[in-house]
Design a protein around this motif. Structure first.
Motif, short mmCIF file in Angstrom:
data_model
loop_
_atom_site.label_atom_id
_atom_site.label_comp_id
_atom_site.label_asym_id
_atom_site.label_seq_id
_atom_site.Cartn_x
_atom_site.Cartn_y
_atom_site.Cartn_z
N ASP A 18 1.52 2.70 -10.98
CA ASP A 18 1.10 2.18 -9.68
C ASP A 18 2.33 1.99 -8.78
OD1 ASP A 18 -0.52 1.00 -7.73
OD2 ASP A 18 -1.12 -0.70 -8.96
N ASN A 19 2.14 1.34 -7.66
CA ASN A 19 3.23 1.09 -6.71
C ASN A 19 4.22 0.04 -7.23
OD1 ASN A 19 1.66 2.67 -5.02
ND2 ASN A 19 0.89 0.94 -3.83
N LEU A 20 5.44 0.07 -6.71
CA LEU A 20 6.41 -1.01 -6.88
C LEU A 20 6.66 -1.37 -8.35
CD1 LEU A 20 5.09 -3.15 -3.90
CD2 LEU A 20 7.37 -2.16 -4.01
N ILE A 21 6.79 -0.35 -9.16
CA ILE A 21 7.09 -0.53 -10.58
C ILE A 21 8.57 -0.23 -10.81
CG2 ILE A 21 6.75 0.71 -12.79
CD1 ILE A 21 3.75 0.59 -12.19
N MET B 58 0.29 1.70 -15.87
CA MET B 58 0.90 0.42 -15.49
C MET B 58 0.51 0.06 -14.06
SD MET B 58 4.76 0.83 -16.98
CE MET B 58 5.02 0.80 -18.78
N ALA C 33 0.87 -2.41 -10.54
CA ALA C 33 1.99 -2.75 -9.65
C ALA C 33 2.85 -3.89 -10.18
CB ALA C 33 1.45 -3.12 -8.28
N PHE C 34 4.13 -3.82 -9.90
CA PHE C 34 5.12 -4.85 -10.26
C PHE C 34 5.39 -4.93 -11.76
CE2 PHE C 34 3.40 -7.02 -6.31
CZ PHE C 34 4.46 -6.67 -5.52
N THR C 35 4.90 -3.97 -12.53
CA THR C 35 5.31 -3.95 -13.93
C THR C 35 6.79 -3.56 -13.99
OG1 THR C 35 3.11 -3.40 -14.76
CG2 THR C 35 4.97 -2.80 -16.16
N GLY D 92 2.42 -7.08 -12.61
CA GLY D 92 3.45 -8.10 -12.80
C GLY D 92 3.84 -8.34 -14.24
#
Lengths: 365, 365, 365
Positions: free
Chosen positions: C240-243, C257, C259-261, C278
């Motif tokens: 996803d985004n922002l990983i 996964m 976001a934020f993982t 997260g």
């Protein structure tokens, strides 16, 4: 990946020093870990805990500390140096210079550089980069493809912006810094005056960002400009990817932060601190020098003495976690029940003297 | 950082109103906090808790509420206004307009604007920006350098995209919005049909993103396009940097979110909510108006009444945390032990009437 | 948003199969959820839990599993297929191909493509993209506007980089991948040798990133290059985004996964895992196949068996949370108090035999 252009142990020792024990003529094709090495690999042993790996490694040469000289030499060539990990770091730098093409100096014809920008000697401006009026790029700095350097911003000598970095107007990056792709330096801080009539009214962020020397900033990391004064990153700070530094934060010299660390507005972080991934600090607090915050930990208050600080919910299989979580909500009630039991026990022990003395002495015949 | 081009108190009061008590001719060179001010600084006192700072401040002028008029005047010039913080916000806006060059209107020659794009009056398109066919840029909007505005996307009047914003095809940003560098509006939502035979099979995201008026979106924040319908951000929403809004989320008017907030798919957030940094909300739930979620807090269910909600593991020195974490795993077992003690105590008190009454009345002679 | 160019049920069934029960000539204008459908909507019922919505829906056609054939047909047209959700996913793909213009093949005149780059057949290079020397773009790949493809990088056949993706030198993306805007593949891993004298000394990251086939990578996600070996993302992984994927991580086939993982350095993630938003995993550990980590959960050790793992502080109203948090710090002390009570109770029960047997049998007359 790494071009195995020929290099010998002698070349390495000549460039980086250390005591070479073994043949100068040995060809080295790669740098690699002990457990995955062959005769053309140079490896290192930085942590004595892993010394067991030494004897079994097939590495052509191992970089070791003086204490391990005999063990290392017993198995083959070695470079003996006081700090093998530092030697390894320098070896990677030397290796990278050898196998990676240097940036072409000059301005790529597709870049858009304002005539009012000042470019130092030996500067490289990549394809489709934008450098606005009044910006200053110091000697030997490298502005990657598609970077944006805003009006009156400054990039210090020898600093490298990887492709697609945004450095907003009036922000300053010091010398010998490295900034990775997607980083945004100098976006507006998040500041609003809440108003019943008009909703959130924007507070223009009139400060900038000032970054010291030898700072590294990771991909897609954001450092916001200050509201009135500046946001300040001191010398030698290392920021990983996807970090958020809010307006008017100051981060002390030599502090390092892992990915997803967030620091809210006006907070002051000391020198030599470390933050694990996903750590966060609220705004308007102060963190002392030498504080180490664990991953995923929220810091809601100032910390005034060095140490390791943690706040992580322990992992469990989901079913066990559910039980713990449910019970956790009852924790204040459980404490009351313990108190009640204690009062009861105290009352009972008043009645039957000795019972609270536990060892059951009265029971012995 | 701030150009101290001369301005007087009279200029400020003429532009922004308020009751000026003091000399119109006083030169003001900067805006600054009370504790760090000199005679050429205009400062403000928004929170009466800090009124103690007033008397000691060297600020040339202080913006205060009517209740503090006398105290303020006792020490020097003042501007009296019902909401000093709002006045301060407006002052920063006025100041920014004064010291920052306006965007040059027109299309930079290096920008790639499709002939099929529609540009309103007074539009500015920066260097190396891309505007695709069918995109519409409304009057006075500013598209920063290296921005991407996709096919049939729309940017509202007076909206500003800072350098290097991505606005994907068919997505819409309203009027007077500000979008910071690196933001990605309209990437695909994260949707797949899991299939034993084919792994995750992509669900094309056929919706778009619709953003209202007066919205601010931080650097490197992502708002995904909807799967079937649209992802919707209502008027006046303020999003900090590095936020993730998943597909088909709706965020209510005037809600504000700090960095690293994540909202999973199809969740509906009410109006006037706030989210602290690193807060997260699972998918397919609904959050009422006026809900305030603390930093680092995970919301796993709907919240149907306003209030402040928190779920943060309290910080401790690492050694203390380790003890707590270990004990936490035993919490359900500890509860059972409390129950057992209670049963035992109840049985004992049945045997010895009065013991549970605690005060030990029977013990009195 | 979606162009409702005419299409009939017959067109859909001809393209995607399934058993069509109903008129081939029925016009379909959109795909939509059951509860929000009209006569021109094709909808689907993937989860039997929602079968109650079936009878009440106004959808022109519903995609259902064989078990629901009769119910579906009772209300109107239906397409019967073993896996309705998979059919729906394929329908969205077919729909997208129909309503979205194909990328224009060839190199946009504003792109900067090094003569030493190799371009396959049917490749599309967007406006203001940069492709450096030695890069290879395989057949049918699409490089979006403002993308950067570094020296000797490779993009596999049919892969699509959305606008403004950064693929650093020597990194490889496989076939049929999708990479969203702002993603950074191949920034330096976060590696330094700490040195008393010189601070953190950079370890050049000499490896690269290798991404398999059919991988999707979200907006502003970062995957760092390896220190010595490579960072590896296996086939079919969905990010996803922002990983954040750190250096030398390996992510097993078909893992997803949110976001934020964040995954720290050298950690190995198995196949078929999922990570909630997260979630984080520390470095140098190993996660087995089939592990599911909940949102906001920190994994500080290896996990060697499949299952669902969670570590989330339960949400509460702030006042209740404060009580719980305060009590939590006392938890080790509370455990001691329970132990003391148990010892006391044991002593008491030794004194008064039978009391601990609870049921109060002795009390019966």
């Amino acid at each position: 990946m790494i071009d195995s252009a020929e290099v010998t142990l002698g070349d390495i020792a000549a460039a980086l020093g250390g005591e070479l024990i073994g043949p100068k003529s040995l060809d080295i094709a790669r740098i690699g870990p002990l457990e995955d090495a062959d005769a053309a690999t140079i490896s290192f042993l930085a942590n004595p805990r892993y010394r067991a790996q030494l004897a079994g490694s097939s590495a052509g040469c191992v970089i070791v500390a003086p204490a391990l000289r005999d063990e290392a030499v017993a198995r083959g060539a070695a470079i003996v140096t006081p700090d093998p990990y530092l030697y390894f770091a320098r070896l990677t730098q030397w290796w990278a210079r050898r196998v990676r093409p240097a940036a072409v100096t000059g301005v790529h014809p597709s870049a858009v550089v304002d005539p009012g920008a000042r470019l130092g000697a030996g500067v490289s401006i990549g394809a489709l980069a934008v450098v606005e009026a009044g910006a200053q790029i110091d000697d030997g700095a490298e502005i990657g493809a598609q970077c944006f350097v805003g009006r009156a911003a400054r990039v210090g000598a020898g600093t490298r912006l990887h492709p697609r970095v945004t450095l907003a107007f009036e922000c300053v990056v010091g010398a010998r810094c490295i900034v990775h792709s997607g980083a945004v330096i100098g976006a507006d801080g998040f500041g609003f005056a809440p108003s019943r009539e008009h909703g959130y009214v924007k507070i223009e962020q009139l400060g900038a960002v000032r970054i010291g020397d030898d700072v590294e900033i990771g991909a897609n990391t954001c450092i916001d400009r200050g509201a009135l004064g500046d946001t300040v990153i001191e010398d030698g700070v290392k920021l990983d990817n996807l970090i958020q530094i809010a307006h008017n934060v100051r981060i002390g010299r030599g502090t390092a932060m892992a990915a997803f660390t967030g620091v809210a507005g006006s907070t002051r972080i000391g020198e030599g601190c470390t933050f694990g991934g996903g750590a966060g600090v609220v705004g308007h607090v102060s963190i002392a020098d030498g504080v180490h915050v664990s991953a995923h930990t929220a810091v809601l208050r100032s910390i005034d003495k060095p140490g390791v600080y943690t706040g992580i919910f322990p992992l469990a299989e989901n079913r066990a976690w559910e039980k713990t979580a449910v019970t956790l909500r009852q924790l204040p009630a459980l404490r009351e029940r313990i108190r009640a039991l204690e009062r009861q026990a105290a009352a009972a022990s008043d009645q039957e003297p000795g019972a609270a003395d536990a060892n059951g002495a009265e029971n012995t015949p």
